[in-house]
Design a protein around this motif. Structure first.
Motif, PDB file in Angstrom:
ATOM      1  N   ILE A  28      29.875  15.080 -27.273  1.00 38.56           N
ATOM      2  CA  ILE A  28      31.282  15.173 -27.680  1.00 38.56           C
ATOM      3  C   ILE A  28      31.574  14.171 -28.799  1.00 38.56           C
ATOM      4  CG2 ILE A  28      33.647  14.709 -26.931  1.00 38.56           C
ATOM      5  CD1 ILE A  28      32.977  16.062 -24.306  1.00 38.56           C
ATOM      6  N   VAL A  29      31.054  12.958 -28.655  1.00 37.74           N
ATOM      7  CA  VAL A  29      31.251  11.946 -29.700  1.00 37.74           C
ATOM      8  C   VAL A  29      30.597  12.406 -31.004  1.00 37.74           C
ATOM      9  CG1 VAL A  29      30.653   9.595 -30.395  1.00 37.74           C
ATOM     10  CG2 VAL A  29      31.539  10.032 -28.098  1.00 37.74           C
ATOM     11  N   ALA A  30      29.414  12.967 -30.924  1.00 38.36           N
ATOM     12  CA  ALA A  30      28.722  13.436 -32.126  1.00 38.36           C
ATOM     13  C   ALA A  30      29.494  14.561 -32.803  1.00 38.36           C
ATOM     14  CB  ALA A  30      27.311  13.894 -31.773  1.00 38.36           C
ATOM     15  N   ILE A  31      29.974  15.505 -32.034  1.00 37.32           N
ATOM     16  CA  ILE A  31      30.750  16.618 -32.598  1.00 37.32           C
ATOM     17  C   ILE A  31      32.047  16.093 -33.209  1.00 37.32           C
ATOM     18  CG2 ILE A  31      32.054  18.697 -32.010  1.00 37.32           C
ATOM     19  CD1 ILE A  31      29.809  19.320 -29.963  1.00 37.32           C
ATOM     20  N   GLY A  32      32.707  15.159 -32.507  1.00 35.88           N
ATOM     21  CA  GLY A  32      33.940  14.564 -33.049  1.00 35.88           C
ATOM     22  C   GLY A  32      33.692  13.841 -34.356  1.00 35.88           C
ATOM     23  N   ALA A  33      32.572  13.115 -34.433  1.00 35.51           N
ATOM     24  CA  ALA A  33      32.246  12.393 -35.668  1.00 35.51           C
ATOM     25  C   ALA A  33      31.984  13.369 -36.814  1.00 35.51           C
ATOM     26  CB  ALA A  33      31.035  11.503 -35.437  1.00 35.51           C
ATOM     27  N   ILE A  34      31.300  14.471 -36.516  1.00 38.45           N
ATOM     28  CA  ILE A  34      31.026  15.472 -37.552  1.00 38.45           C
ATOM     29  C   ILE A  34      32.331  16.103 -38.036  1.00 38.45           C
ATOM     30  CG2 ILE A  34      29.983  17.735 -37.967  1.00 38.45           C
ATOM     31  CD1 ILE A  34      27.670  16.786 -36.132  1.00 38.45           C
ATOM     32  N   ILE A  35      33.219  16.442 -37.123  1.00 37.16           N
ATOM     33  CA  ILE A  35      34.511  17.030 -37.500  1.00 37.16           C
ATOM     34  C   ILE A  35      35.310  16.039 -38.337  1.00 37.16           C
ATOM     35  CG2 ILE A  35      36.739  17.802 -36.591  1.00 37.16           C
ATOM     36  CD1 ILE A  35      35.163  19.105 -34.281  1.00 37.16           C
ATOM     37  N   PHE A  36      35.306  14.760 -37.945  1.00 36.47           N
ATOM     38  CA  PHE A  36      36.016  13.732 -38.701  1.00 36.47           C
ATOM     39  C   PHE A  36      35.462  13.606 -40.113  1.00 36.47           C
ATOM     40  CE2 PHE A  36      36.281   9.348 -40.199  1.00 36.47           C
ATOM     41  CZ  PHE A  36      37.658   9.197 -40.252  1.00 36.47           C
ATOM     42  N   LEU A  37      34.144  13.604 -40.259  1.00 38.38           N
ATOM     43  CA  LEU A  37      33.537  13.487 -41.580  1.00 38.38           C
ATOM     44  C   LEU A  37      33.862  14.686 -42.465  1.00 38.38           C
ATOM     45  CD1 LEU A  37      30.067  11.946 -40.694  1.00 38.38           C
ATOM     46  CD2 LEU A  37      31.983  10.839 -41.849  1.00 38.38           C
ATOM     47  N   ILE A  38      33.873  15.868 -41.876  1.00 43.21           N
ATOM     48  CA  ILE A  38      34.226  17.065 -42.648  1.00 43.21           C
ATOM     49  C   ILE A  38      35.676  16.983 -43.102  1.00 43.21           C
ATOM     50  CG2 ILE A  38      34.589  19.564 -42.491  1.00 43.21           C
ATOM     51  CD1 ILE A  38      32.075  19.644 -40.688  1.00 43.21           C
ATOM     52  N   ALA A  39      36.585  16.602 -42.195  1.00 40.79           N
ATOM     53  CA  ALA A  39      38.003  16.483 -42.554  1.00 40.79           C
ATOM     54  C   ALA A  39      38.215  15.419 -43.624  1.00 40.79           C
ATOM     55  CB  ALA A  39      38.832  16.158 -41.310  1.00 40.79           C
TER      56      ALA A  39
END
Length: 145
Positions: A28-39
């Protein structure tokens, strides 16, 4: 005779060790970090596009109070493309830095890249300063000829 090793009874390890849990926190943390970086990348790209697309800008060169309800402002306008009509908005402010008057003026196609314009701004209070609100090349319908 028994040795200390022979007295031990073998029991399953599961009784003595906590069961290993397969958590979902890491993914979940990894997916959240990826979404944050994309945004963040999208925001930076949009900001870059906005900053590089500015083709007309202006700065306040001078201002003089004509009377208690009028401010005369000199504005230096810098245009990348002099063949495109554009417009700028200047504001008058009072001592509290509140906007007390606003004027839009049109820059017709042609002329030099940098031009100075004198604009009178009617105000509703005693004017003490002026500033450029902004400029654009996309003319609003009420300013088009």
């Amino acid at each position: 005779m028994s040795t200390p090793d022979s007295r031990r009874t073998t029991r399953p390890r599961a009784q003595y060790e906590a069961p290993q849990r397969r958590g979902v926190t890491g993914p979940i943390v990894a997916i959240g970090a990826i979404i944050f970086l994309i945004a963040a990348g999208v925001v930076v790209y949009q900001y870059y596009q906005k900053v590089t697309s500015i083709t007309v800008s202006a700065t306040t060169a001078n201002f003089v109070r004509v009377d208690d309800r009028t401010l005369n402002v000199e504005v230096d306008v810098n245009r990348d493309d002099v063949d495109v009509a554009s417009y700028c908005i200047v504001t008058a402010m009072n001592y509290d830095k509140a906007e007390i008057g606003r004027r839009e003026f049109v820059i017709e196609p042609g002329g030099n890249k940098v031009q100075r314009f004198k604009v009178d701004i009617p105000t509703r209070d005693l004017p003490v300063a002026a500033k450029v609100y902004g400029c654009a090349t996309e003319m609003p319908s009420y300013l088009k000829p």
